[in-house]
Write a protein that holds these residues in place. Structure first.
Motif, mmCIF file in Angstrom:
data_model
loop_
_atom_site.group_PDB
_atom_site.id
_atom_site.type_symbol
_atom_site.label_atom_id
_atom_site.label_comp_id
_atom_site.label_asym_id
_atom_site.label_seq_id
_atom_site.Cartn_x
_atom_site.Cartn_y
_atom_site.Cartn_z
ATOM 1 N N THR A 77 0.863 -1.193 0.000
ATOM 2 C CA THR A 77 0.000 0.000 0.000
ATOM 3 C C THR A 77 0.896 1.240 0.000
ATOM 4 O O THR A 77 0.819 2.079 0.901
ATOM 5 C CB THR A 77 -0.920 0.008 1.236
ATOM 6 N N LEU A 78 1.749 1.334 -1.013
ATOM 7 C CA LEU A 78 2.714 2.430 -1.079
ATOM 8 C C LEU A 78 2.215 3.602 -1.906
ATOM 9 O O LEU A 78 2.618 4.749 -1.678
ATOM 10 C CB LEU A 78 4.042 1.915 -1.653
ATOM 11 N N ASN A 79 1.353 3.352 -2.863
ATOM 12 C CA ASN A 79 0.840 4.421 -3.730
ATOM 13 C C ASN A 79 -0.346 5.098 -3.059
ATOM 14 O O ASN A 79 -1.501 4.947 -3.461
ATOM 15 C CB ASN A 79 0.446 3.847 -5.087
ATOM 16 N N THR A 80 -0.043 5.870 -2.004
ATOM 17 C CA THR A 80 -1.080 6.523 -1.214
ATOM 18 C C THR A 80 -0.708 7.975 -0.946
ATOM 19 O O THR A 80 0.449 8.374 -1.099
ATOM 20 C CB THR A 80 -1.263 5.818 0.150
ATOM 21 N N GLU A 81 -1.699 8.742 -0.536
ATOM 22 C CA GLU A 81 -1.462 10.136 -0.160
ATOM 23 C C GLU A 81 -0.502 10.225 1.025
ATOM 24 O O GLU A 81 0.314 11.136 1.103
ATOM 25 C CB GLU A 81 -2.786 10.832 0.188
ATOM 26 N N ALA A 82 -0.612 9.256 1.947
ATOM 27 C CA ALA A 82 0.255 9.272 3.131
ATOM 28 C C ALA A 82 1.725 9.152 2.736
ATOM 29 O O ALA A 82 2.573 9.921 3.215
ATOM 30 C CB ALA A 82 -0.133 8.140 4.077
ATOM 31 N N THR A 83 2.046 8.215 1.857
ATOM 32 C CA THR A 83 3.431 8.040 1.425
ATOM 33 C C THR A 83 3.914 9.256 0.649
ATOM 34 O O THR A 83 5.050 9.724 0.824
ATOM 35 C CB THR A 83 3.575 6.779 0.558
ATOM 36 N N LYS A 84 3.052 9.793 -0.200
ATOM 37 C CA LYS A 84 3.417 10.969 -1.003
ATOM 38 C C LYS A 84 3.679 12.177 -0.097
ATOM 39 O O LYS A 84 4.679 12.893 -0.274
ATOM 40 C CB LYS A 84 2.303 11.286 -2.001
ATOM 41 N N LYS A 85 2.803 12.410 0.870
ATOM 42 C CA LYS A 85 2.985 13.557 1.764
ATOM 43 C C LYS A 85 4.225 13.399 2.643
ATOM 44 O O LYS A 85 4.922 14.385 2.927
ATOM 45 C CB LYS A 85 1.739 13.738 2.641
ATOM 46 N N ALA A 86 4.492 12.172 3.065
ATOM 47 C CA ALA A 86 5.689 11.923 3.876
ATOM 48 C C ALA A 86 6.945 12.236 3.082
ATOM 49 O O ALA A 86 7.881 12.878 3.577
ATOM 50 C CB ALA A 86 5.702 10.476 4.351
ATOM 51 N N ALA A 87 6.978 11.794 1.822
ATOM 52 C CA ALA A 87 8.134 12.061 0.962
ATOM 53 C C ALA A 87 8.291 13.559 0.708
ATOM 54 O O ALA A 87 9.397 14.099 0.713
ATOM 55 C CB ALA A 87 7.990 11.308 -0.353
ATOM 56 N N GLN A 88 7.157 14.243 0.495
ATOM 57 C CA GLN A 88 7.198 15.679 0.236
ATOM 58 C C GLN A 88 7.708 16.440 1.453
ATOM 59 O O GLN A 88 8.497 17.390 1.327
ATOM 60 C CB GLN A 88 5.800 16.188 -0.138
ATOM 61 N N LEU A 89 7.293 16.008 2.655
ATOM 62 C CA LEU A 89 7.756 16.667 3.872
ATOM 63 C C LEU A 89 9.269 16.582 3.996
ATOM 64 O O LEU A 89 9.943 17.587 4.252
ATOM 65 C CB LEU A 89 7.100 16.016 5.101
ATOM 66 N N ILE A 90 9.826 15.394 3.803
ATOM 67 C CA ILE A 90 11.271 15.227 3.951
ATOM 68 C C ILE A 90 12.010 16.001 2.859
ATOM 69 O O ILE A 90 13.042 16.639 3.118
ATOM 70 C CB ILE A 90 11.638 13.730 3.945
#
Length: 371
Positions: free
Chosen positions: A171-184
């Motif tokens: 379940t990697l293609n999610t808003e949560a993973t995208k937002k986490a990557a964007q934050l870092i």
């Protein structure tokens, strides 16, 4: 460890007891190859995410028959079980628990650790120092091995995401993973409070040299900082403001597993060695040296543990952690995450593109390996 092995060897002079140290990935590979060849070390020590691959490849053996129930009851079972069972059998006996990431800060530079990401960013702008104005700070607010998936997971959970569903489908293609990557990515490139390049060794060196005020790292590193006379404090990784969730690092016990090739007297001696290395007194010796959290109930209740400020803070982070899955799919998911996620920081892909690539590669690796 050398002194402990020497101490134990006096009872069995006909045997030689030595340790071999390898980095985690190399240790796993070397053990698998040697055990499949009918050889290899009697015991392997490491985190419990090795158990899935080891069991599927048949390189370790069940251990429940070598322990009484009363012996097993002496190990922690709350908030997470210390010992690792898989497919109904005991495959690892722990000598410590946790092995999880925390926020580590230098008390000379940070009086009170940030509680939220917003606080981290605002504090970070003041802590990051570019003395000559060349755009390359002489000191950063924080550094950690942020391009490695293990260090990325807490931020995915902080946005409410996870790595797979209850059927172990990615379940990697999610808003949560995208937002986490964007934050870092923003911490590095927008807020500029972290270095653009920071693998594990670079981040560690920056913190040890006082060139980073904070680092995200685990208990294996704390004794090194203390030996370098750094007045460290431990805290939870700052809360995600948008979700109100604490980042949940992966939590795993560290412990011992038995080589499948052991039989006879050598097996009996190895089990006795395992029980010695996981005893209360031995665990507390490691606690005194490195701040590790014992896996046995009696040792855990000892004043050496309960009165230790660093251990108490590490336990506070552990309470919001997620148990490390012991399934083999965990290895393939990490392998799938790495190239696309790291590509974000080299400018090859956007966070949106990266999460799609992670998902596709994870599905591919799992499909190919399961076929």
């Amino acid at each position: 460890m050398d002194s402990l092995l020497h101490e134990f060897s006096t009872t069995y002079p006909q045997y030689r007891f030595v340790q071999l140290f390898y980095a985690p990935e190399e240790a796993r590979t070397n053990f698998i190859i040697s055990s499949l060849a009918g050889k290899g070390p009697a015991l392997i020590h490491g985190a419990n995410d090795n158990i899935g691959p080891f069991v599927e490849l048949g390189v370790i053996q069940p251990m429940e028959d070598y322990f009484s129930q009363s012996e097993l009851d002496e190990f922690l079972d709350d908030p997470f079980p210390a010992n690792t069972y898989f497919k109904g059998h005991l495959y690892q006996v722990a000598d410590r628990v946790g092995n999880h990431l925390c926020l580590v800060y230098n008390k000379k530079l940070v009086k009170k650790p940030p509680q939220t990401m917003h606080e981290l960013i605002e504090m970070g702008k003041k802590l990051t120092v570019d003395e000559n104005g060349d755009g390359r700070p002489e000191r950063y607010a924080i550094a950690w091995n942020y391009t490695e998936p293990f260090f990325f997971v807490p931020f995915i959970t902080g946005y409410g995401g996870w790595l797979f569903d209850d059927q172990y489908r990615p379940t990697l293609n999610t808003e949560a993973t995208k937002k986490a990557a964007q934050l870092i990515y923003d911490l590095v490139n927008k807020y500029k409070i972290m270095p653009k390049e920071a693998d594990y060794e670079i981040a560690n060196a920056l913190f040890k040299d006082g060139l980073a005020a904070m680092i995200i790292n685990g208990p294996w590193s704390w004794s090194t900082y203390l030996k370098n006379n750094i007045p460290i404090g431990i805290a939870r990784i700052p809360k995600i403001d948008e979700t109100g969730l604490w980042p949940a690092p992966l939590v795993s016990p560290m412990g011992y597993s038995l080589n499948k090739n052991l039989t006879g007297e050598k097996l009996q001696v190895t089990v006795k060695l395992l029980k010695f290395l996981t005893s209360d007194s031995v665990q507390l010796r490691f606690t005194k040296l490195s701040g590790s959290i014992p896996s046995r109930k009696t040792a855990f209740k000892d004043s050496l543990v309960q009165n230790n400020e660093i251990i108490r803070a590490a336990l506070d982070q552990l309470l919001v952690g997620r148990p490390m899955p012991v399934i083999t799919e965990m290895r393939w998911i990490f392998d799938a995450m790495r190239p696309a996620y790291q590509g974000i920081f080299t400018g090859q892909v956007t966070p949106e593109e990266a999460v799609e690539q992670m998902q596709k590669l994870a599905e591919k690796l799992i499909r190919e390996n399961r076929e």
